[in-house]
Design a protein around this motif. Structure first.
Motif, PDB file in Angstrom:
ATOM      1  N   SER B  77       0.824  -1.211   0.000  1.00  0.00           N
ATOM      2  CA  SER B  77       0.000   0.000   0.000  1.00  0.00           C
ATOM      3  C   SER B  77       0.860   1.264   0.000  1.00  0.00           C
ATOM      4  O   SER B  77       0.328   2.369  -0.048  1.00  0.00           O
ATOM      5  CB  SER B  77      -0.938   0.014   1.212  1.00  0.00           C
ATOM      6  N   LYS B  79       3.475   1.503  -2.249  1.00  0.00           N
ATOM      7  CA  LYS B  79       4.158   1.481  -3.539  1.00  0.00           C
ATOM      8  C   LYS B  79       3.172   1.998  -4.566  1.00  0.00           C
ATOM      9  O   LYS B  79       2.306   1.237  -4.991  1.00  0.00           O
ATOM     10  CB  LYS B  79       4.587   0.057  -3.887  1.00  0.00           C
ATOM     11  N   ARG B 115      -1.606  10.283  -2.319  1.00  0.00           N
ATOM     12  CA  ARG B 115      -0.936   9.127  -2.913  1.00  0.00           C
ATOM     13  C   ARG B 115      -1.529   8.928  -4.305  1.00  0.00           C
ATOM     14  O   ARG B 115      -2.743   8.976  -4.468  1.00  0.00           O
ATOM     15  CB  ARG B 115      -1.151   7.877  -2.069  1.00  0.00           C
ATOM     16  N   GLU B 118      -4.936  10.592  -5.703  1.00  0.00           N
ATOM     17  CA  GLU B 118      -5.903  10.947  -4.665  1.00  0.00           C
ATOM     18  C   GLU B 118      -5.294  11.854  -3.607  1.00  0.00           C
ATOM     19  O   GLU B 118      -4.113  11.705  -3.249  1.00  0.00           O
ATOM     20  CB  GLU B 118      -6.411   9.679  -3.969  1.00  0.00           C
ATOM     21  N   GLN B 157      -2.700   6.730   5.828  1.00  0.00           N
ATOM     22  CA  GLN B 157      -1.493   5.903   5.964  1.00  0.00           C
ATOM     23  C   GLN B 157      -0.336   6.580   6.683  1.00  0.00           C
ATOM     24  O   GLN B 157       0.547   5.913   7.196  1.00  0.00           O
ATOM     25  CB  GLN B 157      -1.020   5.456   4.581  1.00  0.00           C
TER      26      GLN B 157
END
Lengths: 446, 160
Positions: B77, B79, B115, B118, B157
């Motif tokens: 998640s 990469k 990321r 988004e 994240q």
């Protein structure tokens, strides 16, 4: 375009070991799921501890249908469509509250008893002689087809007619029994608010993943594997208590053999569970005083039997999963073919030590939160799959691991813990309840 | 008896978010007491972090795991990696106990994380309990309340 205009077209989406990608990506299939699958099956609504007092209500949805779960004046829990029979206004908009003896629509003040019956309409004489009493509107808020509360868990079937609760769930209720029996009082109580985690993928991917035992050591290597590595590098003396993350996250790195040997059980109508013999929850530390309380409540032999059952994930088709040993329920709420809201609830074991609900809350946030380093990799996989299914080169998804010719899903079975039989069981039930109320040829969409 | 000024506390808080924005996570971990806790409640005005679900309630082992994972070879998640950006308002210094070397601050911030294609923004309030250890400020407790804590989120994240 309307492709799925007949029962046979829907049946053609599922073969014994493959499913067509349209079950995950096609808006028309999603619409049929809402109209048929989520109407014909028993869907979890809530827990009765959310509405302990008369007039307490909780708003949620069954498939895409907005509903209110409410404690009626006779003490029964009712499930009503959340829609005023007058103009359609949602009657309750907050997630929970107490409405007293009746609901009152905020638009024109039509009021309803908490079982939905029409109570009053202001300036009612305006309807004299209009025939209002002959209409659906005059009956009040509509109730769903059927409601059944099992050991505190409230389920509903939208369809008026259909399979009974007992026949639908059968022996699969043993997982609920084990979860509730773990309370010395035989009762659970919702603890706090649920995690709400938005997934841009189809709801069935999440349900399938609950019994997918070949992904943890791969997708979760980054969290579980790193945890094990850090702990080893710390090189603590023998007997040092492990940090909570080691107890909760590290078991995800268990080898394939561990998952093969844990076993998978399937029941009719799409239900099944991993962890027949043991699970990642088997080796949690003991909580002081708990076993003594259980022994007092049940006797030593029965207490050992209850606590010796460590089922991992139990899927109740179509869209929830429970973890008996840690009193967790996850609700996979379909919002669109590529959008699913996952709510993860936890429960307190009434009369058990606080440390148990503390561990449950810890599991919930470490594994199932939008901030969870374990959840991050799961969501990444689902969203990549949702996007990848658009590729035209291949149209089928494979669920063939440990497939055998002539599998009979009407019988309970226990198999190797890495089988994808439970996924096949779910799709067998999917076809059954999708087509149960379909005519041979659906009417062409207008 | 310390002679820390308000500015020292505020500089510390600005430096903390700068480390996060510049992905200097190992340095960031060194800002913490060894039993420091990062708490992100799930419920508005939540009081109990233990017996109800929180978004995060993490000890130093968990925070190190979180940081080490970001650099893992198989951290799918990440990469490609996420990036974050904090815009903080001048912190309120709510308590200064020079005798005990203990300080409480409250910082309003807008947190942006991105990321691939988004990007999302969270409005947050961070309360820090800071202590003086061997002459250096350390975080004993950081509580981050999200304005919309009860809304459904996709992956968050990195760290507000």
């Amino acid at each position: 375009m309307t492709r799925y205009t007949s029962r046979s077209a829907v049946e053609g989406l599922v073969t014994p070991y493959q499913v067509h990608r349209d079950v995950y990506i096609d808006p028309e299939v999603f619409r049929l799921e809402m109209d048929h699958l989520f109407a014909n099956t028993w869907v979890w609504v809530g827990h009765d501890s959310q509405v302990p007092n008369k007039g307490d209500y909780y708003t949620t949805q069954i498939g895409d249908q907005p509903v209110i779960m409410v404690r009626h004046s006779d003490g029964e829990v009712k499930v009503l469509y959340n829609r005023c029979p007058h103009k359609g206004t949602k009657i309750a908009i907050d997630r929970q509250g107490n409405t007293g003896k009746f609901f009152r629509c905020p638009y024109h003040a039509w009021s309803f008893k908490t079982d939905g019956c029409l109570l009053a309409i202001p300036l009612k004489k305006g309807y004299n002689g209009t025939g209002l009493d002959q209409t659906e509107s005059a009956k009040g808020m509509k109730a769903v087809g059927a409601v059944h509360t099992y050991r505190g868990f409230v389920f509903a079937r939208l369809a008026e007619e259909g399979i009974s609760f007992e026949e639908y769930f059968g022996d699969s209720l043993s997982s609920f029994d084990n979860m509730v029996d773990r309370s010395p009082a035989g009762r659970l109580k919702v603890a706090g608010q649920p995690l709400r985690y938005m997934h841009r993928c189809n709801w069935k991917m999440l349900v399938e993943n609950q019994t997918d035992t070949c992904h943890p050591m791969v997708a979760h290597e980054s969290s579980a594997g790193t945890a094990v590595q850090i702990w080893e590098e710390m090189d603590m003396p023998e007997g040092t208590p492990k940090p909570p993350a080691m107890q909760i996250i590290a078991p995800f790195m268990s080898p394939y053999e561990f998952f093969e040997e844990m076993g998978i059980r399937t029941w009719p109508n799409g239900h099944g569970h991993t962890g027949v013999h043991h699970s990642i929850h088997s080796d949690y530390s003991e909580i002081p005083g708990y076993f003594e309380q259980m022994t007092e409540a049940y006797g030593e032999e029965r207490a050992k039997e209850i606590l010796g059952e460590n089922r991992h994930n139990t899927v109740y088709f179509p869209n929830i999963m429970i973890k008996g040993p840690i009193q967790q329920l996850r609700n996979f709420i379909p919002l669109g073919p590529d959008k699913t809201l996952v709510e993860s609830w936890i429960f307190r074991l009434v009369d058990a030590p606080d440390e148990l609900v503390a561990r449950t809350a810890m599991y919930n946030r470490m594994i199932n939160a939008p901030t969870s380093i374990v959840g991050h990799d799961d969501l990444e996989m689902y969203e990549r799959a949702q996007e990848g299914l658009a590729a035209d080169g291949l149209e089928w998804v494979n669920i063939q691991r440990l497939f055998e010719e002539g599998e009979n899903f009407e019988e309970e079975a226990v198999e190797n813990g890495t089988t994808e039989r439970q996924m096949r069981n779910q799709f067998h039930a999917w076809v059954k309840f999708m087509t149960a109320s379909m005519p041979e040829a659906l009417e062409a969409a207008e | 008896m310390s002679n820390l000024t308000k500015d020292d506390l505020i500089d510390f808080l600005y430096e903390e978010v700068r480390m996060l924005d510049e992905s200097r996570f190992d340095e960031w971990l060194k800002l913490w007491c060894k039993d420091g806790i990062y708490w992100m409640p799930l419920d508005y005005r939540q009081e109990d972090p233990i017996h109800e679900t929180s978004l995060m309630y993490e000890d130093q082992f968990m925070l190190r795991l979180r940081v080490d994972r970001l650099n893992g070879a198989r951290t799918f998640s990440q990469k490609p990696k996420s990036r974050c950006h904090h815009v903080i308002q001048r912190p309120f210094v709510d308590e200064m106990d020079h005798e005990a070397g203990r300080y409480v601050t409250k910082t309003q911030m807008h947190y942006v994380e991105t990321r691939m294609d988004e990007q999302f923004m969270l409005a947050c309030t961070a309360q820090h309990h800071l202590v003086l250890e061997d002459g250096a400020l350390r975080i004993e407790r950081k509580r981050v309340d999200l304005l919309n804590c009860d809304a459904p989120f996709g992956n968050i994240q990195l760290l507000p």
